[in-house]
Design a protein around this motif. Structure first.
Motif, PDB file in Angstrom:
ATOM      1  N   LEU A  48       0.829  -1.199   0.000  1.00 15.82           N
ATOM      2  CA  LEU A  48       0.000   0.000   0.000  1.00 15.82           C
ATOM      3  C   LEU A  48       0.868   1.255   0.000  1.00 15.82           C
ATOM      4  O   LEU A  48       0.609   2.207  -0.747  1.00 15.82           O
ATOM      5  N   ALA A  49       1.919   1.228   0.836  1.00 18.86           N
ATOM      6  CA  ALA A  49       2.794   2.399   0.921  1.00 18.86           C
ATOM      7  C   ALA A  49       3.460   2.673  -0.423  1.00 18.86           C
ATOM      8  O   ALA A  49       3.477   3.812  -0.917  1.00 18.86           O
ATOM      9  N   THR A  50       3.992   1.611  -1.059  1.00 19.02           N
ATOM     10  CA  THR A  50       4.683   1.784  -2.340  1.00 19.02           C
ATOM     11  C   THR A  50       3.710   2.259  -3.413  1.00 19.02           C
ATOM     12  O   THR A  50       4.021   3.160  -4.200  1.00 19.02           O
ATOM     13  N   SER A  51       2.513   1.639  -3.448  1.00 14.32           N
ATOM     14  CA  SER A  51       1.549   2.054  -4.478  1.00 14.32           C
ATOM     15  C   SER A  51       1.149   3.510  -4.267  1.00 14.32           C
ATOM     16  O   SER A  51       1.041   4.281  -5.227  1.00 14.32           O
ATOM     17  N   ALA A  52       0.926   3.886  -2.990  1.00 17.45           N
ATOM     18  CA  ALA A  52       0.516   5.263  -2.705  1.00 17.45           C
ATOM     19  C   ALA A  52       1.592   6.244  -3.200  1.00 17.45           C
ATOM     20  O   ALA A  52       1.304   7.249  -3.856  1.00 17.45           O
ATOM     21  N   TRP A  53       2.852   5.896  -2.883  1.00 20.17           N
ATOM     22  CA  TRP A  53       3.937   6.781  -3.310  1.00 20.17           C
ATOM     23  C   TRP A  53       3.999   6.841  -4.842  1.00 20.17           C
ATOM     24  O   TRP A  53       4.141   7.899  -5.437  1.00 20.17           O
ATOM     25  N   MET A  54       3.841   5.658  -5.498  1.00 25.44           N
ATOM     26  CA  MET A  54       3.983   5.581  -6.950  1.00 25.44           C
ATOM     27  C   MET A  54       2.892   6.411  -7.632  1.00 25.44           C
ATOM     28  O   MET A  54       3.163   7.131  -8.598  1.00 25.44           O
ATOM     29  N   ILE A  55       1.669   6.331  -7.115  1.00 30.72           N
ATOM     30  CA  ILE A  55       0.571   7.075  -7.735  1.00 30.72           C
ATOM     31  C   ILE A  55       0.817   8.590  -7.596  1.00 30.72           C
ATOM     32  O   ILE A  55       0.687   9.366  -8.540  1.00 30.72           O
ATOM     33  N   SER A  56       1.259   8.984  -6.373  1.00 26.68           N
ATOM     34  CA  SER A  56       1.542  10.412  -6.160  1.00 26.68           C
ATOM     35  C   SER A  56       2.651  10.893  -7.083  1.00 26.68           C
ATOM     36  O   SER A  56       2.555  11.949  -7.715  1.00 26.68           O
ATOM     37  N   ARG A  57       3.684  10.059  -7.136  1.00 26.47           N
ATOM     38  CA  ARG A  57       4.858  10.450  -7.944  1.00 26.47           C
ATOM     39  C   ARG A  57       4.471  10.484  -9.422  1.00 26.47           C
ATOM     40  O   ARG A  57       4.872  11.395 -10.157  1.00 26.47           O
ATOM     41  N   THR A 286       4.832  13.768  -2.209  1.00 28.80           N
ATOM     42  CA  THR A 286       4.575  12.385  -2.643  1.00 28.80           C
ATOM     43  C   THR A 286       4.405  11.442  -1.446  1.00 28.80           C
ATOM     44  O   THR A 286       3.873  10.354  -1.593  1.00 28.80           O
ATOM     45  N   LEU A 287       4.880  11.871  -0.285  1.00 26.49           N
ATOM     46  CA  LEU A 287       4.767  10.988   0.892  1.00 26.49           C
ATOM     47  C   LEU A 287       3.431  11.163   1.630  1.00 26.49           C
ATOM     48  O   LEU A 287       3.080  10.358   2.488  1.00 26.49           O
ATOM     49  N   LEU A 288       2.698  12.230   1.272  1.00 25.48           N
ATOM     50  CA  LEU A 288       1.416  12.469   1.952  1.00 25.48           C
ATOM     51  C   LEU A 288       0.492  11.255   1.801  1.00 25.48           C
ATOM     52  O   LEU A 288      -0.098  10.778   2.768  1.00 25.48           O
ATOM     53  N   ALA A 289       0.412  10.782   0.554  1.00 30.77           N
ATOM     54  CA  ALA A 289      -0.463   9.618   0.312  1.00 30.77           C
ATOM     55  C   ALA A 289      -0.002   8.414   1.134  1.00 30.77           C
ATOM     56  O   ALA A 289      -0.818   7.620   1.616  1.00 30.77           O
ATOM     57  N   VAL A 290       1.321   8.286   1.314  1.00 31.19           N
ATOM     58  CA  VAL A 290       1.842   7.135   2.066  1.00 31.19           C
ATOM     59  C   VAL A 290       1.360   7.174   3.515  1.00 31.19           C
ATOM     60  O   VAL A 290       0.818   6.190   4.028  1.00 31.19           O
TER      61      VAL A 290
END
Ligand SMILES: Nc1ncnc2c1ncn2[C@@H]1O[C@H](COP(=O)(O)OP(=O)(O)OP(=O)(O)O)[C@@H](O)[C@H]1O
Ligand SMILES: [Mg+2]
Length: 599
Positions: A48-57, A286-290
């Motif tokens: 979840l953390a990686t996907s969240a970061w990837m989507i934000s980025r 980009t870390l907010l979503a994480v």
């Protein structure tokens, strides 16, 4: 045979340790399963953390290369989460089932030692529930309880730590929400539902008991029109069980709801502290979503916890019930250093032997003397409740004697192992169990290695040969449940043949003619007397026909020997024996006369 105290539903049930000790020795596998579970949890959070970061980025339109590591990470976490989860289930269930097998063996060994004298302390239907349902329940400890809490705690620390590294304030919000969800909610739901959770095991026992009564007593209930009453009893137990189960489920449901609410609050709280931090430049956008989405993954692991607490309560309660069987005192203790079994021919002697079923109960046997030299045959007679079967139980060491001395070839029975005694002294019981299989299998219980020739000799002694020869399937004829396809006489003779086949040096026959009509019973007694000539035998009976051939007859009444001697001597003196003999003869005469009149 002290009756087992019912578990008080209000007491904070058995300690945890015995629960584990019942399911002992599988710690290695259990640890491995838990580690695999932690792996699965870490992957879920990682995914979840990686996907969240990837989507934000990705929303910033970077080059594909900038997302490369994240793409690999997402793939890795997604695949390994499944593998870890699979491994956890496999190893966890393996550990649980192995432990259950251990427990079942232990309980069964215990039952073997308790039977038959110690078993009446438990009721049958309830015992059945203990053996099946309560033992099964123990697996939850290894499958639902221990892994759930360990995984949630370890992954929780890791996830909170990760978020705290990105933004300490968000870590704090997350930590508070996690503590509430992992500790406070399960604790409170447990407090609220403890009563209903704990009562379920007992209620299930009661329900099984009522159903067993209903099914086994069906013919009597139908004949007496008592089916509706018994059905109502079953329904009442069922309603009580459903009620407590529903109450427990409601509380668990509320717990799950509260955890979902806390998840929302954690997400919302992370957003509240995260957005100003991004604005102030303290957190990369980009870390907010994480930090906002990570709680979603963790709380997925926390959701089963209220259910797991309830399962734990049930495990403890079930373990208590299983332990009651495992820890039930031995009805007859073997001596600490038992003597070796003397070699035959065996001479059994009782001198002033007294026994009672429980401290404070009246003596069921009172100063009984008996001398059973090799080859001698003694009959024990007397009214119902006189202590005849009790004497048999004492001889087989199912019941200890209190005073006096019982010896086998000069060695005290109490100094021998119970199992050794039962190799010499065999019992064909009043209501011996006939198993739902073939005649042959029922006989082979007496001697697994017996040849067909030996079976036929035993059947001949029990006067069953001609009947069996006429059966189309012969020895392979199925006998039905409890021998339902046999007549009462055939059933008793089958039990006899089994005892003859086992070839005990000393054979105790408890009421072979019981439940049979007078003529059939007397014919059976006559056959037993003929078949045991030259064999050391104790014949317990309440009918006196055929006892003239016995070397001695003991009349028991109220546990005491009130008369003894040979049949001819006993009929000649006034007493219970002569009166009973006249009664039997009188009834015989009436029957003969009546038969003559209606012929
Ligand atoms: N398991 C038991 N627990 C407690 N008391 C028992 C138990 N079995 C028998 N008794 C009591 O011990 C006494 C003797 O019973 P026992 O079964 O030896 O009688 P019995 O002579 O075999 O009678 P029957 O002819 O009816 O079989 C009776 O008072 C009985 O109530
Ligand atoms: Mg009896």
């Amino acid at each position: 045979m002290t009756p087992v105290a019912a578990v008080d539903p209000r007491t904070p049930v058995a300690p945890v340790r015995p629960t584990f000790s019942l399911a002992h020795a599988r710690v290695g596998r259990l640890t491995l399963a838990t580690l695999l579970g932690v792996g699965a949890g870490v992957c879920a959070v990682g995914l979840l953390a990686t996907s969240a970061w990837m989507i934000s980025r990705a929303s910033q339109h970077p080059s594909i290369a900038a997302l490369g590591v994240a793409v690999v990470g997402v793939r890795f976490f997604a695949l390994s989460r499944g593998l870890f989860r699979y491994g956890e289930r496999l190893v966890g269930h393996d550990a649980a089932f192995r432990s259950l097998a251990d427990v079942r063996v232990r309980v069964y060994e215990r039952l073997e030692r308790l039977a038959p004298a110690g078993l009446p302390a438990f009721r049958r239907g309830d015992l059945l529930t203990r053996l099946v349902r309560d033992v099964d329940q123990l697996q939850d400890l290894m499958i639902r309880v221990v892994p759930a809490f360990t995984v949630a705690a370890l992954v929780g620390v890791a996830a909170v730590g990760m978020v705290a590294l990105m933004l300490p304030a968000a870590g704090l919000v997350f930590a508070v929400a996690s503590l509430l969800a992992m500790v406070a909610v399960p604790y409170l739901t447990h407090r609220l539902a403890r009563r209903s959770e704990g009562r379920q095991a007992e209620l299930r026992g009661e329900l099984t008991l009522a159903i067993v009564d209903l099914v086994e007593g069906a013919p009597e209930l139908v004949a007496n029109g008592a089916v509706p009453a018994q059905l109502a009893r079953v329904r009442a137990h069922d309603r009580a069980l459903t009620g407590t189960a529903a109450a427990a489920a409601r509380t668990a449901g509320v717990g799950t709801g509260v955890i979902t609410l806390l998840t929302g609050l954690a997400v919302w709280g992370a957003a509240v502290v995260g957005i100003p931090a991004v604005a102030a430049g303290r957190l990369d956008g980009t870390l907010l979503a994480v930090i906002v989405l990570t709680p979603l993954a963790l709380f997925e692991l926390v959701l089963p916890l209220p259910g797991a607490t309830q399962a734990f309560e049930q495990v403890r309660r079930s373990a208590t019930r299983v332990l009651e069987v495992v820890d039930a005192p031995d009805p007859v203790l073997d001596a600490p250093s038992p003597r070796e079994l003397p070699t035959g021919p065996h001479h059994l002697v009782l001198r002033g032997v007294s026994a009672r079923y429980a401290p404070g109960r009246p003596l069921a046997l009172d100063a009984v003397d008996l001398d059973l030299a090799p080859g001698r045959r003694v009959a024990i007679v007397g009214p119902s409740g006189a202590g005849k079967s009790t004497l048999a139980r004492v001889l087989l060491r199912f019941l200890p004697y209190e005073t006096g001395l019982a010896t086998l070839d000069g060695v005290g029975l109490a100094d021998l192992r119970g199992a050794d005694v039962r190799r010499v002294i065999g019992l064909a019981e009043q209501d011996a169990h006939v198993f739902d299989t073939t005649l042959r299998e029922n006989l082979l219980i007496g001697d697994r290695a017996a040849t067909d020739a030996a079976l036929h000799v035993a059947l001949g002694r029990a006067r069953l040969s001609s009947w069996i020869d006429e059966l189309p399937l012969g020895l392979d004829t199925p006998v039905g449940e409890h021998g339902a396809r046999l007549s009462g006489g055939q059933r008793q003779r089958l039990t006899l043949a089994r005892a003859f086949l086992a070839d005990f040096p000393v054979l105790v026959l408890d009421e072979p003619g019981e439940h049979l009509d007078t003529a059939t019973g007397d014919a059976l007694t006559a056959d037993v007397v003929a078949a045991t000539t030259g064999h050391t035998t104790i014949l317990i009976t309440h009918r006196l026909a055929g006892l003239a051939a016995m070397d001695e007859v003991l009349v028991l009444d109220g546990g005491r020997v009130v008369q003894r001697g040979r049949h001819a001597e006993l009929v000649a003196v006034d007493g219970w024996y002569a009166r009973q003999w006249q009664r039997e003869q009188g009834v015989g005469e009436i029957v003969t006369r009546a038969a003559g009149r209606y012929r």
